[in-house]
Each structure stands twice: as structure tokens, then as C-alpha cells.
Enzyme design. Structure first.
Site, short mmCIF file in Angstrom:
data_model
loop_
_atom_site.label_atom_id
_atom_site.label_comp_id
_atom_site.label_asym_id
_atom_site.label_seq_id
_atom_site.Cartn_x
_atom_site.Cartn_y
_atom_site.Cartn_z
N GLU A 37 12.53 -64.78 -9.42
CA GLU A 37 11.85 -64.59 -8.24
C GLU A 37 10.56 -63.67 -8.46
O GLU A 37 10.61 -63.05 -9.04
CB GLU A 37 12.90 -64.01 -7.30
N ARG A 263 24.78 -60.31 -18.09
CA ARG A 263 23.32 -59.70 -18.46
C ARG A 263 23.15 -58.77 -19.21
O ARG A 263 24.13 -57.97 -19.62
CB ARG A 263 22.87 -59.29 -17.08
N LYS A 273 14.22 -54.76 -10.74
CA LYS A 273 12.80 -54.95 -10.44
C LYS A 273 12.52 -53.98 -9.38
O LYS A 273 11.43 -53.40 -9.06
CB LYS A 273 12.54 -56.48 -10.02
P1 ATP Z 1 16.57 -57.86 -10.99
O1 ATP Z 1 17.89 -57.32 -10.81
O2 ATP Z 1 16.01 -57.01 -11.89
O3 ATP Z 1 15.72 -57.96 -9.72
P2 ATP Z 1 17.04 -60.46 -10.88
O4 ATP Z 1 18.21 -61.03 -11.12
O5 ATP Z 1 16.93 -60.48 -9.26
O6 ATP Z 1 16.67 -59.30 -11.66
P3 ATP Z 1 15.24 -62.92 -11.11
O7 ATP Z 1 13.97 -63.04 -11.10
O8 ATP Z 1 16.33 -63.44 -9.82
O9 ATP Z 1 15.81 -61.43 -11.27
O10 ATP Z 1 15.99 -63.43 -12.39
C1 ATP Z 1 15.63 -64.62 -13.02
C2 ATP Z 1 16.71 -64.95 -14.14
O11 ATP Z 1 17.15 -64.01 -14.99
C3 ATP Z 1 18.12 -65.06 -13.36
O12 ATP Z 1 18.83 -66.62 -14.14
C4 ATP Z 1 18.91 -63.85 -13.67
O13 ATP Z 1 20.45 -64.19 -13.85
C5 ATP Z 1 18.24 -63.62 -14.97
N1 ATP Z 1 18.37 -62.19 -15.26
C6 ATP Z 1 17.78 -61.16 -14.47
N2 ATP Z 1 18.19 -59.91 -15.09
C7 ATP Z 1 18.85 -60.15 -16.35
C8 ATP Z 1 19.44 -59.22 -17.30
N3 ATP Z 1 19.43 -58.15 -17.22
N4 ATP Z 1 20.11 -60.06 -18.22
C9 ATP Z 1 20.10 -61.33 -18.49
N5 ATP Z 1 19.50 -62.02 -17.52
C10 ATP Z 1 18.96 -61.69 -16.51
MG MG Z 2 16.82 -61.51 -7.72
#
Ligand code: ATP
Ligand code: MG
Length: 563
Positions: A37, A263, A273
Site C-alpha cells: 500500500e 511476518r 509504517k
Molecule cells: P505495515 O504494518 O508496516 O504498515 P503493511 O502490512 O500494512 O505493513 P503493506 O504495504 O500492506 O504493508 O504490505 C505489503 C506486503 O508486505 C503485504 O503482503 C504484507 O503482508 C507484507 N509485509 C508487511 N510487513 C511485513 C513483515 N514485517 N514481514 C513480512 N512481510 C510483511
Molecule cells: Mg497495510
């Protein structure tokens, strides 16, 4: 690299190999996607997801899409999209022409929503957010039907059309799937499909004032793109029934499947983020690419290499169970990698001048220094030596403590590559600071060994006063001093490390350092791994960032403190 080829298959690879064997993959082509995102910069956790998705596609001869999940227009910025692309490329992955945006599918999603209404499978609800929450029930109690659940198809169509036309304010209506308000899975209790939001979208502009929800958009985007294996983190496990519901809507021609893995969490680091944005917006760091940030942009600027990070996520592996990985493991990978590739230079971070009184005034000699003892191909460079040199202030003691083997009056040490010297005296300023050390050298010890075989216990690095450049050195350390920031007080800001950046603005680097450019990996002998700062360094004012220390001083320090 051989190690990675020999490691056992992870559970996702097993699923893929099974699917391929059983002919469950259309055309035999594995299609994955990385779906960030664009509401912030990518962090180290994302590296795991990127490596997993792109490597699977590579390994099985398929493809991996980059899909920007841009369904939340208020928070998105093009800056983030550019940064995301740069970061993935830096890791060495390429999505080729497969760059997609969830917003590419808005027309299709709208059309599907209308069809669901016509089939009596979706309805427009006027419950407020509060009420909806109340009606939803809890983990232990069933929800109850909204009074609007039985609205006629005609009225639903009319209201949804009016929502699209902007005739209703935000929060007044939502479009919901008609599934089951008593489902044990809360995500299946008539999930929202669309909400009203009057926001300008970076790609679709003002075309829409209704935006589709994640649980509707994501699976259908996967289906449209022909994704075979949709890999996400464990928190989406509960959303899988909603995923399967959406991908089995009539008329959806391809059925992807979702798989969840744990994760990546690392102690001392925050990887959300939202929290990282807070640090940026409130100037706790200089930006998303501050070298202390756990963002890909941050670690790149700090001097970590993509190879080290790939090695790290490989070692962590892909699992189904959440855990916290030790920061020390990441630094271990960084050091292993830098040890092999970093060019060795001499830099004196906190200089004090030494005059070698018996050395000829105007003489300059050159010594040959290996660029990297770990890499015979790396060549050598010349280091100038002269009567006036600098050594580290901590390499001299006026009153040596027991066990101190560096320079003090009467003691002999080796200057790396050059000569043995013995301190003969020193001068101080009015405040008692040592300003100049007097020494004498032994001309016979040229190259750093005495022909009579006498040994010295200390070796110091040094630079020639006239043949070194002044530079700024930024000594970075962890941004947080607690393993789990915020655990003690509930506020992670309380755990910020006040010493996470110490600026040394009077460092001296041997002349060869002038040639270094951003992106090059360096070791300042005895001091640590460094790189040229990609943003602030200029030819007339070079800035170096400490990537990491040579050893884990943090662990040592903790041990000393009895922690
Ligand atoms: P955050 O919680 O940091 O905002 P998010 O999951 O909302 O992260 P996205 O941009 O939606 O961030 O994530 C893109 C991809 O990266 C998704 O498939 C998510 O599952 C994966 N991802 C995010 N954080 C991690 C992590 N700590 N370890 C492994 N994969 C991750
Ligand atoms: Mg997200």
C-alpha cells in the site's frame, strides 16, 4: 549461495511443487505479486515478502507482479510509489511490464458490485459506523441483521448509483455483501464492499467518490491478474474466507489461493509504517531515509548491501509461526558481507597530532596498503607518511592504566604499515587538553617490523596531517535502546536512544578516501564499516555514515552493565 539451494523446501514451495505436480496451476506458470500500500516507505519486513514473492517466481519460472494497493486515496502519495519501485530494484528484482494498480480495476470492481446487488448478494446499508460495530457482534456472540438487509434490489441499485454520483455524504451509506451475520468468522458478517470517500485519487483523480474495501479489492485484483499463489502475512488468515468468497463470485474466471506466513519482526526495530511516519513527521529522524530508520531507503543510506539483507531473510526462513528475530543476526549478516567487500581505509575519528621529531621536515614517504585482505583481487593503494600525523585521541594516555598497550611516554607502538614510534612527551592547552604528542621513530622498522625482532603490543592507525582530508563522520547506533520499544511505558518514544547519532565533525581520512562515492562499501580500520552519505556528502565536505561497528559492541556493553 550453495546453502540456499540445498536448504529444505519451505511450506510454500512444497505447496507450489504439489500444485505443479497435480496440474493445478493454469498453464503451469506460477504467478505471485508483491502488493504494497503506497502509504509509506518499505521496511525490512517487506524485504522478506519481496524476496519470497520474487524468488518463488524466479525459481519456478513464473512471474511476480508489482501491485500498488492504492485503495485509500487520502493517504497515498506518488513519492511513496517511486520509493517502493526504487527499493525493489535495489534488492535486484524486476517486475518487468507487470506493474499494476488496484485502481486499474475500479471499473471492473464497480461492475461486479452492481452485479452482486442485482443477484441479491449485496445491499446498501445506512447504519452508522458505530451501529454497524454494534450489529456485528463479537467473537463469542453472533451479529444481527441490519434493518437495511432486505432493501429491494431496485432501491439498492438506485442508492448505490447515487453514492457513486456523490449525492450522499461520507459515512451515510456503505455497500455490504450479504453473507451471514452469524458466521463464526467476523470478517464474513456482511463485510463492507464500498464506502463513500470524497478524496482526490493520485491516479483516478475525482472520478470516484466511492472506494472499494481491501477484502473486496485484493482478491479480485489477484483474480484479474491471474495470480496463482497469493502470499501474505498471518494477520490475514482470518480474512481467507472473505478472500475465497470474493474469488468465487460468479463471472470471476480465475481462482487464486491465499497462503499466510509469519511476518518478520526484529527486536529493537519498529516496523509499522504508521509509527515510522510518526517519527518522520515529528522530526525524530531526518526523513524516511534517515540511516537509523529500518526502511529500505534508510539501510541503503546506512551502507547495508542488498546481498546482506537477502542472506539475512534467507537465514530467517519462511515459517507459519510468529517470532522475533535478533537484531544481532541481521548485523552479523551485514558484517559478513562487508568484511568480504569493504575497502579498507585509515581514518582518525577524534584526532590528536603527533610530531615525529627525528623525522626529516619535508620528507614524504608512501606505503602500500591492501584494499581488502579478504579479497586478493582488490588491489592496493598508497598512503602518505610525514613528520606530522594524527592518531586517535584514545590511542594515547598521559597516565596509562594497567594493561594499556597503546602510546604513552616511553612506550613504543607500531603505526600500521609504517614505523615503530616511541612517545617522548606532549603539550597541553590551558584547559589541560593534550594538543601535541612528541615521538621518535625507528627508521629501521620501516614497514612495521623491527629487524632486531623486538615486539610491540600496540598498533595504531594514523593519517598524515598534510595528506588527509577533514570529514564529517556520523556515528549511528540503534534508534531505540529497548528490545521491544514501548514495552515498559506503553510509549515507544520513551525508548528512543539519545545516542543514536553522534556527529564527529573533525575526523581525518586518508587521501584515498576522497575517491569514495556513495554506494561504495568501506571499512575504517579499527573503527567500523562506513559509507559516503548519499545525500549530504560533497567533495569539499565529505560525510561518512557508520554502517556498523566491527564487532557487536552493543552486546558487549550490555554484558558489562550486567543486563
Ligand atoms: P505495515 O504494518 O508496516 O504498515 P503493511 O502490512 O500494512 O505493513 P503493506 O504495504 O500492506 O504493508 O504490505 C505489503 C506486503 O508486505 C503485504 O503482503 C504484507 O503482508 C507484507 N509485509 C508487511 N510487513 C511485513 C513483515 N514485517 N514481514 C513480512 N512481510 C510483511
Ligand atoms: Mg497495510
Amino acid at each position: 549461495m550453495a546453502e540456499t539451494n540445498e536448504r529444505p523446501l519451505n511450506f510454500i514451495e512444497k505447496i507450489i511443487e504439489d500444485d505443479l505436480k497435480e496440474g493445478r496451476v493454469p498453464g503451469g506458470e506460477i504467478v505471485t505479486r508483491f502488493p504494497p500500500e503506497p502509504n509509506g516507505y518499505l521496511h525490512i519486513g517487506h524485504i522478506k515478502s519481496i524476496c519470497l514473492n520474487f524468488s518463488l517466481a524466479q525459481k519456478y519460472g513464473g512471474r511476480c507482479h508489482l501491485r500498488l494497493d492504492d485503495t485509500n486515496p487520502a493517504k497515498e502519495e506518488n513519492e511513496y510509489i517511486d520509493a517502493i519501485k526504487e527499493d525493489i530494484r535495489w534488492l535486484g528484482f524486476d517486475w518487468g511490464k507487470h506493474e499494476y494498480y488496484a485502481s486499474d480495476y475500479y471499473d471492473r470492481l464497480y461492475e461486479i458490485a452492481v452485479r452482486l446487488i442485482k443477484e441479491g448478494k449485496a445491499y446498501v446499508d445506512s447504519l452508522s459506523a458505530e451501529e454497524m460495530k454494534e450489529y456485528r457482534g463479537t467473537l463469542t456472540t453472533a451479529g444481527k441483521n441490519s434493518p437495511d438487509r432486505d432493501r429491494s434490489i431496485e432501491e439498492n441499485l438506485r442508492l448505490f448509483e447515487e453514492m457513486r454520483q456523490g449525492k450522499h455524504p461520507e459515512g451515510s451509506y456503505t455497500l455490504r455483501a450479504k453473507i451471514d451475520m452469524s458466521s463464526p468468522n467476523i470478517n464474513m458478517r456482511d463485510p463492507a464492499l464500498y464506502r463513500i470517500k470524497f478524496a482526490h485519487h493520485p491516479r483516478t483523480g475525482d472520478k470516484w467518490c466511492i472506494y472499494p474495501m481491501y477484502d473486496f479489492t485484493h482478491p479480485i485484483s489477484d483474480a484479474i491478474e491471474g495470480i496463482t499463489h497469493s502470499i501474505c502475512t498471518l494477520e490475514f488468515e482470518d480474512h481467507r474466507p472473505a478472500y475465497d468468497w470474493a474469488t468465487s463470485i460468479d463471472g470471476i474466471e480465475h481462482t487464486p489461493h491465499q497462503y499466510e506466513f509469519a511476518r518478520l519482526n526484529i527486536n529493537y526495530l519498529l516496523m509499522s509504517k504508521r509509527k515510522l511516519l510518526y517519527l518522520v513527521n515529528n522530526n525524530f529522524v531526518s526523513g524516511w531515509d534517515d540511516p537509523r530508520m529500518p526502511t529500505i531507503a534508510g539501510i541503503r543510506r546506512r551502507g547495508y548491501s542488498p546481498e546482506a539483507m537477502k542472506d539475512f531473510v534467507n537465514r530467517v526462513g519462511v515459517a507459519k509461526v510468529e517470532g522475533v528475530v535478533d537484531y544481532a543476526l541481521m548485523e552479523f549478516c551485514v558484517r559478513e558481507d562487508l568484511n568480504k567487500r569493504a575497502k579498507r581505509l585509515m581514518a582518525v575519528l577524534d584526532p590528536v597530532e603527533v610530531v615525529i621529531d627525528n623525522y626529516p621536515d619535508d620528507e614524504v614517504e608512501y606505503f602500500e596498503a591492501g584494499n581488502n585482505p579478504e579479497d586478493p583481487e582488490s588491489g592496493t593503494h598508497q598512503i602518505a607518511f610525514s613528520k606530522h600525523i594524527y592518531i586517535e585521541r584514545e590511542d594515547f594516555m598521559e597516565n596509562p592504566v594497567k594493561g594499556y598497550h597503546r602510546l604513552y611516554v616511553g612506550n613504543e607502538i607500531r603505526l600500521k604499515y609504517a614505523y615503530y614510534i616511541t612517545a617522548t612527551g606532549f603539550e597541553k592547552d590551558d584547559d589541560g587538553n593534550i594538543t601535541l604528542i612528541h615521538a621518535e621513530y625507528d627508521p629501521l622498522s620501516r614497514g612495521g617490523e623491527a629487524p632486531d625482532g623486538r615486539k610491540v603490543k600496540g598498533t595504531s592507525h594514523w593519517v598524515s596531517k598534510e595528506h588527509s582530508i577533514k570529514a564529517e563522520v556520523r556515528q549511528y547506533d540503534k534508534l531505540f535502546k529497548a528490545e521491544n520499544p514501548g514495552e515498559a511505558t506503553g510509549n515507544y518514544l520513551d525508548d528512543l536512544n539519545p545516542d543514536s547519532l553522534i556527529i564527529l565533525d573533525n575526523a581525518r581520512i586518508e587521501e584515498e578516501g576522497e575517491k569514495a562515492s556513495a554506494g561504495e562499501y568501506l571499512q575504517f580500520i579499527r573503527n567500523g564499516y562506513y559509507c559516503v552519505d548519499s545525500k549530504d556528502s560533497r567533495p569539499d565536505h565529505m560525510v561518512f555514515n557508520r554502517t556498523c561497528t566491527l564487532k557487536d559492541s552493543w552486546a558487549k556493553q550490555k554484558a558489562k552493565m550486567g543486563l
